[in-house]
Design a protein around this motif. Structure first.
Motif, PDB file in Angstrom:
ATOM      1  N   LEU A 282      24.923 -34.482 -33.724  1.00 13.83           N
ATOM      2  CA  LEU A 282      24.142 -33.850 -32.670  1.00 13.83           C
ATOM      3  C   LEU A 282      24.661 -34.240 -31.293  1.00 13.83           C
ATOM      4  CD1 LEU A 282      21.702 -32.244 -31.599  1.00 13.83           C
ATOM      5  CD2 LEU A 282      20.330 -34.316 -31.887  1.00 13.83           C
ATOM      6  N   SER A 283      24.935 -35.526 -31.116  1.00 16.93           N
ATOM      7  CA  SER A 283      25.444 -35.994 -29.830  1.00 16.93           C
ATOM      8  C   SER A 283      26.791 -35.361 -29.525  1.00 16.93           C
ATOM      9  CB  SER A 283      25.566 -37.525 -29.844  1.00 16.93           C
ATOM     10  OG  SER A 283      26.055 -38.004 -28.615  1.00 16.93           O
ATOM     11  N   GLY A 284      27.606 -35.155 -30.569  1.00 13.40           N
ATOM     12  CA  GLY A 284      28.879 -34.486 -30.372  1.00 13.40           C
ATOM     13  C   GLY A 284      28.705 -33.052 -29.906  1.00 13.40           C
ATOM     14  N   TYR A 348      26.902 -40.754 -22.603  1.00  9.50           N
ATOM     15  CA  TYR A 348      25.842 -40.948 -23.596  1.00  9.50           C
ATOM     16  C   TYR A 348      26.398 -40.800 -25.010  1.00  9.50           C
ATOM     17  CZ  TYR A 348      22.341 -40.440 -19.841  1.00  9.50           C
ATOM     18  OH  TYR A 348      21.585 -40.600 -18.714  1.00  9.50           O
ATOM     19  N   ASP A 349      27.300 -39.842 -25.194  1.00  8.09           N
ATOM     20  CA  ASP A 349      27.888 -39.639 -26.517  1.00  8.09           C
ATOM     21  C   ASP A 349      28.693 -40.859 -26.949  1.00  8.09           C
ATOM     22  OD1 ASP A 349      28.741 -37.904 -28.833  1.00  8.09           O
ATOM     23  OD2 ASP A 349      30.699 -38.263 -27.911  1.00  8.09           O
ATOM     24  N   ALA A 350      29.401 -41.467 -26.011  1.00 14.01           N
ATOM     25  CA  ALA A 350      30.137 -42.688 -26.338  1.00 14.01           C
ATOM     26  C   ALA A 350      29.184 -43.800 -26.776  1.00 14.01           C
ATOM     27  CB  ALA A 350      30.965 -43.146 -25.140  1.00 14.01           C
ATOM     28  N   THR A 351      28.017 -43.876 -26.127  1.00 17.30           N
ATOM     29  CA  THR A 351      27.018 -44.875 -26.500  1.00 17.30           C
ATOM     30  C   THR A 351      26.505 -44.629 -27.913  1.00 17.30           C
ATOM     31  OG1 THR A 351      26.321 -45.157 -24.199  1.00 17.30           O
ATOM     32  CG2 THR A 351      24.772 -45.843 -25.905  1.00 17.30           C
ATOM     33  N   VAL A 352      26.194 -43.369 -28.214  1.00 12.68           N
ATOM     34  CA  VAL A 352      25.713 -43.025 -29.558  1.00 12.68           C
ATOM     35  C   VAL A 352      26.781 -43.361 -30.603  1.00 12.68           C
ATOM     36  CG1 VAL A 352      25.031 -41.109 -31.073  1.00 12.68           C
ATOM     37  CG2 VAL A 352      24.136 -41.241 -28.737  1.00 12.68           C
ATOM     38  N   THR A 353      28.015 -43.068 -30.287  1.00  5.83           N
ATOM     39  CA  THR A 353      29.120 -43.356 -31.213  1.00  5.83           C
ATOM     40  C   THR A 353      29.191 -44.840 -31.539  1.00  5.83           C
ATOM     41  OG1 THR A 353      30.404 -41.481 -30.379  1.00  5.83           O
ATOM     42  CG2 THR A 353      31.618 -43.206 -31.545  1.00  5.83           C
ATOM     43  N   MET A 354      29.142 -45.679 -30.518  1.00  2.00           N
ATOM     44  CA  MET A 354      29.227 -47.124 -30.734  1.00  2.00           C
ATOM     45  C   MET A 354      27.983 -47.653 -31.434  1.00  2.00           C
ATOM     46  SD  MET A 354      32.190 -47.730 -29.812  1.00  2.00           S
ATOM     47  CE  MET A 354      32.050 -49.473 -30.224  1.00  2.00           C
ATOM     48  N   ALA A 355      26.827 -47.110 -31.114  1.00  2.00           N
ATOM     49  CA  ALA A 355      25.589 -47.557 -31.769  1.00  2.00           C
ATOM     50  C   ALA A 355      25.605 -47.203 -33.251  1.00  2.00           C
ATOM     51  CB  ALA A 355      24.376 -46.926 -31.088  1.00  2.00           C
ATOM     52  N   ALA A 356      26.138 -46.036 -33.579  1.00  2.00           N
ATOM     53  CA  ALA A 356      26.229 -45.638 -34.985  1.00  2.00           C
ATOM     54  C   ALA A 356      27.220 -46.527 -35.733  1.00  2.00           C
ATOM     55  CB  ALA A 356      26.642 -44.181 -35.092  1.00  2.00           C
ATOM     56  N   GLU A 357      28.337 -46.792 -35.099  1.00  2.00           N
ATOM     57  CA  GLU A 357      29.358 -47.646 -35.714  1.00  2.00           C
ATOM     58  C   GLU A 357      28.856 -49.074 -35.907  1.00  2.00           C
ATOM     59  OE1 GLU A 357      32.383 -50.656 -35.872  1.00  2.00           O
ATOM     60  OE2 GLU A 357      31.107 -50.290 -34.121  1.00  2.00           O
ATOM     61  N   GLY A 358      27.972 -49.518 -35.017  1.00  2.00           N
ATOM     62  CA  GLY A 358      27.501 -50.900 -35.056  1.00  2.00           C
ATOM     63  C   GLY A 358      26.447 -51.187 -36.093  1.00  2.00           C
ATOM     64  N   SER A 373      19.681 -42.256 -25.392  1.00  2.00           N
ATOM     65  CA  SER A 373      20.859 -41.530 -24.940  1.00  2.00           C
ATOM     66  C   SER A 373      20.751 -40.043 -25.246  1.00  2.00           C
ATOM     67  CB  SER A 373      22.120 -42.108 -25.593  1.00  2.00           C
ATOM     68  OG  SER A 373      22.297 -43.460 -25.235  1.00  2.00           O
ATOM     69  N   VAL A 374      20.365 -39.717 -26.460  1.00  2.78           N
ATOM     70  CA  VAL A 374      20.227 -38.305 -26.838  1.00  2.78           C
ATOM     71  C   VAL A 374      19.118 -37.648 -26.033  1.00  2.78           C
ATOM     72  CG1 VAL A 374      19.572 -36.754 -28.721  1.00  2.78           C
ATOM     73  CG2 VAL A 374      21.207 -38.589 -29.142  1.00  2.78           C
ATOM     74  N   GLY A 375      18.012 -38.363 -25.843  1.00  5.31           N
ATOM     75  CA  GLY A 375      16.902 -37.798 -25.078  1.00  5.31           C
ATOM     76  C   GLY A 375      17.278 -37.504 -23.639  1.00  5.31           C
TER      77      GLY A 375
END
Length: 469
Positions: A282-284, A348-358, A373-375
């Motif tokens: 979604l973030s992508g 924000y997308d970069a943040t979501v990416t790192m949060a998912a990876e973490g 971030s998405v909101g």
């Protein structure tokens, strides 16, 4: 927290006793978290979609627990009524926590449990904090854990937040389509790599942007379908411990009824509890929307550059003065602000990416920053689309005569001669026109390569722009 209140009530948690302001609906768990997480200067109250979603999750849980005989009717109805009021926004100011927090959303879940419990207690005629009658954990949070209630609420909130964004994108698309119709016969030069290419119409340019927006709108709708798969009923890690048989199905049914969303329970709840892949996707898509929107704004700024020393194909509406030192200067401030929104959404997308990876093992602890971030990405994109549609696109004008003269003087017209004169001859004409400043038509006639009638038909801008079709 430093505010002093005249009266308090005593509440207890595993840390010990604490004095909570008597008038508030949140409790000790919320108070501890408010003291611990002071990060963004924002509050959960700034995201009413999340508050409404949390209330709907708790409401659905209460109905499922009543249905399965786990909760008595008196408490269930009080919780149900409290959730309805919370979902309506009546108690938004009681959601005081910072949206970015440790604990995988536990503090947010407890904030909701405590507010709903205390509203329900008042409905039953009791005082706030009299949890012996109705408890935030034992009753409001019954058959749940943060690890299934919070992620489910995050998904519901995301679907809620997507509605104004989709509507704003539709408004911007409609504004572009109206300009496509208005300028459908206005001929201009098309450009590739910032160099003159072949003629087109201003309407075709706006029509292309409208199609871009529609494609992104459809991709966003598709990505939201992934977010409607929930893990409610899987409790702590997806094994369903402490959720009785039939609860997940009942809770999902009631939640779908309450939200109007096509929700479904994940077929593999352990995977669903640990995975946030739907948010990465979604973030992508939101990043895609931002990038495409920024590209449109780049075009708007280029096309309106000048007005005397730039392209000046279009004129943007003047919405404010552009300089504190240059009189008469007007800047493309609306496209500029939307560009900046786009850059932020990419971040924000970069943040979501790192949060998912973490994420680790059976739970991703970083869903609070994913939600945040998405909101914000959705909110800012929605505001950007609306602003661009109303304060820029709707007021764009063109100088049709100036555009036509530009087309007639462009060496790009020689492209239409390729089928008749061949590439080599056409190139020679183009180079001579470029170096001498003479027109393409003038040179062709001088060399006797075509008659005036033949040339006029080949170089008719409307033909080159394919208006007849």
């Amino acid at each position: 927290m430093t505010t002093t209140f005249s009266s308090t009530r005593t509440e207890h948690d595993l840390i010990g006793d604490a004095e909570v302001p008597a008038h508030v609906y949140w409790g000790v768990h919320t108070m501890r978290a408010a003291e611990n997480f002071q990060i963004t200067d924002q509050k959960l109250a700034d995201n009413p979609f999340l508050i409404a979603a949390l209330a709907r999750v708790k409401q659905a849980a209460a109905r499922a627990n009543l249905q399965l005989g786990l909760l008595d009717q008196t408490r269930a109805e009080a919780i149900d009524q409290a959730c309805e009021r919370v979902a309506a926004g009546e108690f938004n100011d009681q959601f005081i926590l910072d949206p970015i927090q440790g604990g995988a959303g536990t503090s947010t879940n407890m904030n909701a449990n405590e507010v709903i419990a205390n509203v329900a207690l008042e409905i039953l005629g009791h005082n706030k904090g009299e949890y012996q009658y109705l408890h935030p954990n034992d009753h409001v949070n019954l058959s749940q854990s943060t690890n299934d209630a919070y992620p489910t609420a995050v998904k519901i909130a995301t679907c809620f937040a997507a509605t104004p964004l989709l509507e704003a994108m539709e408004e911007l698309e409609d504004a572009c389509r109206k300009k496509a119709v208005e300028f459908r016969t206005v001929v201009k030069m098309g450009r590739t790599q910032l160099q003159d290419a072949v003629p087109m119409t201003v309407g075709q340019e706006f029509g292309g942007w409208a199609v871009t927006l529609r494609e992104d709108h459809d991709r966003l709708q598709e990505s939201l379908k992934l977010v409607t798969e929930i893990n409610l009923g899987a409790t702590a890690i997806g094994t369903g411990l402490n959720a009785p048989e039939g609860y997940a199905e009942a809770a999902c049914y009631h939640l779908a009824q309450l939200t109007g969303l096509g929700l479904s329970t994940s077929p593999h709840l352990v995977e669903a509890t640990s995975d946030v892949g739907s948010f990465v996707h979604l973030s992508g898509v939101l990043k895609r929307v931002a990038v495409k929107l920024s590209k449109i704004c780049n075009d708007l700024r280029l096309l309106s550059s000048g007005p005397r020393a730039g392209l000046n194909d279009i004129q943007l509406p003047a919405v404010q003065s552009g300089s504190s030192i240059m009189p008469g200067k007007v800047n493309p401030v609306i496209p500029e602000v939307v560009n900046q929104i786009a850059y932020q959404v990419v971040g924000y997308d970069a943040t979501v990416t790192m949060a998912a990876e973490g994420g680790q093992l059976q739970l991703n602890a970083f869903e609070p920053v994913i939600m945040h971030s998405v909101g914000l990405a959705m909110k800012h994109l929605a505001n950007g689309c609306t602003t661009l549609a109303r304060k820029c696109i709707a007021g764009i004008t063109v100088d049709e005569d100036a555009l036509r003269r530009q087309v007639e003087q462009s060496i790009g017209l020689v492209t239409a001669l390729n089928p008749v004169l061949g590439y080599t001859q056409s190139t020679m004409i183009a180079m001579e026109a470029l170096h001498t400043g003479r027109g393409v038509a003038e040179l062709v006639l001088e060399r006797g390569l075509l008659t005036e009638v033949e040339l006029a038909e080949l170089l008719r801008p409307e033909r080159l722009a394919n208006l007849a079709s």
